[in-house]
Design an enzyme around this catalytic site. Structure first.
Site, PDB file in Angstrom:
ATOM      1  N   HIS A  57      40.423  60.812  22.967  1.00  0.00           N
ATOM      2  CA  HIS A  57      41.553  61.535  22.361  1.00  0.00           C
ATOM      3  C   HIS A  57      42.908  61.003  22.848  1.00  0.00           C
ATOM      4  CE1 HIS A  57      44.268  64.660  21.088  1.00  0.00           C
ATOM      5  NE2 HIS A  57      44.438  65.072  22.335  1.00  0.00           N
ATOM      6  N   GLU A  85      47.241  69.676  32.105  1.00  0.00           N
ATOM      7  CA  GLU A  85      46.650  70.888  31.547  1.00  0.00           C
ATOM      8  C   GLU A  85      45.154  70.986  31.862  1.00  0.00           C
ATOM      9  OE1 GLU A  85      48.317  73.210  30.358  1.00  0.00           O
ATOM     10  OE2 GLU A  85      46.991  74.489  29.172  1.00  0.00           O
ATOM     11  N   ASP A  86      44.444  69.885  31.730  1.00  0.00           N
ATOM     12  CA  ASP A  86      42.974  69.958  31.752  1.00  0.00           C
ATOM     13  C   ASP A  86      42.300  69.377  32.985  1.00  0.00           C
ATOM     14  OD1 ASP A  86      43.187  71.089  29.296  1.00  0.00           O
ATOM     15  OD2 ASP A  86      42.752  69.268  28.171  1.00  0.00           O
ATOM     16  N   ASP A 269      56.214  63.176 -12.119  1.00  0.00           N
ATOM     17  CA  ASP A 269      56.236  61.905 -11.408  1.00  0.00           C
ATOM     18  C   ASP A 269      55.071  61.806 -10.440  1.00  0.00           C
ATOM     19  OD1 ASP A 269      57.275  63.946 -10.006  1.00  0.00           O
ATOM     20  OD2 ASP A 269      59.205  63.013  -9.600  1.00  0.00           O
TER      21      ASP A 269
END
Ligand code: MN
Length: 742
Positions: A57, A85-86, A269
């Site tokens: 990721h 964060e992780d 269009d």
């Protein structure tokens, strides 16, 4: 991670490096590689929902960031963006291993990740978008966050249905508009299409199925037009980079179909062609070629080169109809314009920064300017963007239930409490921010969760709060409380303050209180008694200086009138005895901005925006509350007698142009014309031969074949302006030239 997985992850990294090298050979590859290895090892035991190693990721996000051609620090931040964060990684460690700037970027992305989106009301969404912008002090934070969201949307199939819907809604409401605001068309389209897939799977599939049925036909059509254009460009030897056609992206078709109730076949269009050329003159050349080759549709020409969109988008747009009778749009632009159209701010990055890591301050400033530079945009876009004066003067915080409250920058818990309700403010005893007790003067930060603790036994606000509060709303509510709760105290305080101010003015209290006209003056000030006035001073609704000035002025006026009457009587006596001498001519009277205000010297003079008067125009003045005299044209609808508020009749004053007018005055013109090729060119040529300074110029075609042109310009006075209007009227196709009012 299995050995095989590790091999494939490392391979992906090599591909990333190659793509960075292609646009930035001087990138800091040593550090980038270390960032990758660090992130890979930190996430080593984590997997994504689809089972792949987690590091895939951040790698993919870095790849998107590389596609935006961002600098080394942004790439590192993308690789590291989920570490804080992780994993057990910390800000300090990242700052030490890479750089404080990279750590700041990662921290910024992390903060945005933590923001929870609970509310779904439109107003809240706008606040959230603003909050995200305000929180990202460095624009690269937003860019990395958008890249993160893009990859998450690309891999959304593995999430639960509920999560798919929730993330898609956020993406549609928050991230796609942000990408748009930053001018990143390509990313915006992909975000919208991917969100639509989950938000309305049936509608999405319906459009794609229908497009699929006609696919061969569409492709043949596009190939045909493309080669027609290319052939003609070669014939007249215009040097072009690329010509290609595409079908509008799914979400924009979807929106047209559903909002305008049209079928796919009715969409005007569906096809858009792009011609990318080398120079700006070639853009206009090619425009001529297109209108020669195909039949132009009236009123569909837009010159975003002369008048770029607020997000810096530039192109010429025109809609034409080919032999097949199928209308299509042609967008003509240079390579640089194309880069900016596709990558927006990210592309500017490349052009302005030369690939060097930029000081965030400067970038921040620059982006802010960019987003503020909206004067030359079309009206609708302008209004929309006006709402986003996002940075310096507001702060966005959460209530415990997740609503966003916006307050002026520097706002405190007191402002927050009163913005909820005056009862909340009046009974506040303490306040928690992010679960910690703070003092009442704590300046709230973007993203803070603020919780007010109230008590029935609270004593109410203290007078200090008035100085601590930043919003006039809070101050007014505090004042109201004192007004109601503390009359006696207010009267005493007010009297004291009034008396001391009076002494400064050289008057005594008894002189005032014994004055027989005082009740009438108080009544004019809307106080029933002098105690009422004291009370107002006491709670802060009226300043003692103002009160004294008002009463003194009235008193003096009365005395002056009496003196004048006496003088007049004497004069009359004199003139009866001798031939009256001519009245003295006032020496050169003082003017402000070239305007003389009757009865007032030395006051601030402003020109009303609605009618923008210039010297020579008949004018009238309006005394505003505290902002001087606003000067209108006599024929301005806002100044007309019948639209004046009778209560404010006394505020309208006579004004006149002085002999010392300024060199130039700003005003505006509006032209209505029958649209034709070259109209805009003719108008601008006329303006430049007339040697007037043009501050902004915008022209827009109307569906009925007319064009409206708005010009903001500077002139010396009405004479020059009238001459110019006459000349403009002489241009072929121009039907009306007027000065806008109201
Ligand atoms: Mn992520």
């Amino acid at each position: 991670m299995t050995a095989e997985e590790l091999g494939s992850v490392n391979e992906r990294y090599e591909a990333l490096e190659a793509s960075i090298r292609a646009y930035n050979p001087n990138a800091d590859f040593d550090k980038i590689r270390r960032a990758f290895e660090y992130a890979r090892d930190k996430h080593i035991h984590q997997r994504r929902k689809d089972g792949s190693p987690y590091i895939t990721h951040p790698l993919a996000v870095a790849q998107v960031v590389s596609d935006m051609h961002l600098d080394s620090e942004s790439i590192m931040a993308a690789l590291l963006h989920d570490c804080i964060e992780d994993t057990d990684a910390t800000h300090e460690e990242i700052a030490k291993l890479f750089s404080p700037a990279v750590a700041e970027l990662v921290e910024g992305v992390t903060k945005l990740t933590r923001v929870q989106y609970i509310s779904k009301e439109e107003e809240q969404m706008e606040n959230l978008r603003k909050m995200l912008m305000a929180m990202s002090k460095d624009i690269r934070v937003i860019l990395v966050k958008i890249a993160d969201r893009l990859h998450n949307m690309r891999t959304m199939d593995y999430q639960t249905a509920e999560k798919q819907k929730q993330k898609s809604l956020e993406t549609m409401e928050i991230y796609a508009p942000l990408a748009h605001r930053l001018g990143m068309q390509k990313v915006k389209w992909e975000l919208e299409d991917r969100s639509l897939r989950y938000l309305d799977p049936v509608g999405y599939r319906d459009i794609n199925d229908k497009l699929e049925v006609h696919r061969a036909q569409h492709e043949a059509f596009m190939a045909h037009i493309q080669s027609q254009i290319e052939e003609r460009l070669k014939e007249i030897s215009v040097d072009y980079t690329k010509v290609y056609g595409r079908i509008k992206h799914t979400y924009s078709i979807y929106r047209k179909m559903y909002s305008q109730g049209k079928t796919l076949e009715q969409i005007y269009d569906l096809f858009a062609f792009r011609v990318i050329v080398k120079t700006i003159p070639d853009c206009y050349n090619v425009l001529g070629v297109m209108h020669d080759l195909y039949k132009p549709v009236l009123g569909r020409f837009k010159d975003y080169i002369g008048t770029p969109k607020p997000n810096m988008y530039q192109s010429l747009h025109t809609t034409v109809i080919g032999d097949e009778g199928i209308p299509f749009e042609v967008q003509i632009r240079t390579e640089e314009m194309h880069q900016i159209a596709e990558y927006g701010i990210a592309a500017h990055w490349k052009y302005k920064q030369n690939g060097q890591g930029a000081g965030s301050e400067r970038t921040y400033e620059w982006v802010r300017k960019l987003l503020e530079n909206q004067e030359s945009s079309d009206a609708e876009e302008f209004i929309h963007n006006l709402k986003v004066d996002m940075f310096s003067d507001e702060v966005f915080v959460f209530t415990p239930s997740g609503d966003v409250v916006n307050l002026p920058a520097g706002a405190t818990p007191i402002d927050f409490a009163y913005s909820i309700h005056s009862a909340v403010g009046n009974s506040m005893v303490s306040c928690k921010v992010n679960n910690r007790i703070v003092t009442f003067d704590y300046p709230l930060q973007n993203g803070d969760i603020v919780e007010v603790v109230t008590s029935k036994a609270a004593h109410g606000p203290s007078r200090d709060w008035m100085n601590i509060a930043k919003s006039s709303e809070a101050r007014n509510k505090i004042r109201q409380w004192f007004k109601k709760e503390k009359r006696e105290e207010n009267v005493a305080r007010g009297k004291l303050s009034f008396d001391s101010e009076l002494k400064h003015a050289g008057l005594t209290l008894s002189e005032i209180t014994s004055w027989e006209n005082l009740p009438a003056v108080l009544k004019k000030m809307s106080y029933g008694s002098i105690d009422d006035m004291y009370a107002a001073i006491g709670y802060g609704g009226l300043s003692s200086l103002k009160a004294v000035n008002r009463i003194r002025d009235e008193l003096w006026r009365e005395r002056r009138t009496a003196q004048a009457a006496q003088k007049a009587a004497e004069m009359e006596e004199l003139s009866r005895s001798a031939a009256a001498p001519p009245p003295p001519v006032p020496a050169k009277r003082h003017s402000e901005n070239g305007v003389i205000v009757e009865g007032l010297g030395n006051c601030l003079v402003k020109f009303a925006k609605c009618c923008a008067p210039v010297p020579g125009d008949p004018i009238v003045g309006f005394v505003t509350r505290g902002y001087g005299v606003s000067v209108h044209r006599v024929d301005c609808p806002n100044a007309r007698h019948n639209s004046r508020d009778p209560e404010e009749a006394a505020r309208w004053v006579k004004v006149a142009w002085g002999s010392d007018t300024r060199e130039s005055y700003q005003t505006s013109l509006e032209l209505v014309s029958k649209d034709r090729d070259g109209l805009v060119l003719d108008i601008s040529a006329m303006l430049s031969t007339a040697k007037v300074r043009v501050l902004s110029f915008s022209s827009r075609g109307m569906p009925d074949g007319f064009a409206i042109t708005s010009i903001v310009l500077e002139v010396t006075g009405s004479e020059q302006l009238e001459l110019l209007m006459k000349k403009l009227k002489g241009i072929q196709g121009v039907m009306d030239v007027k000065r806008p009012t109201g």
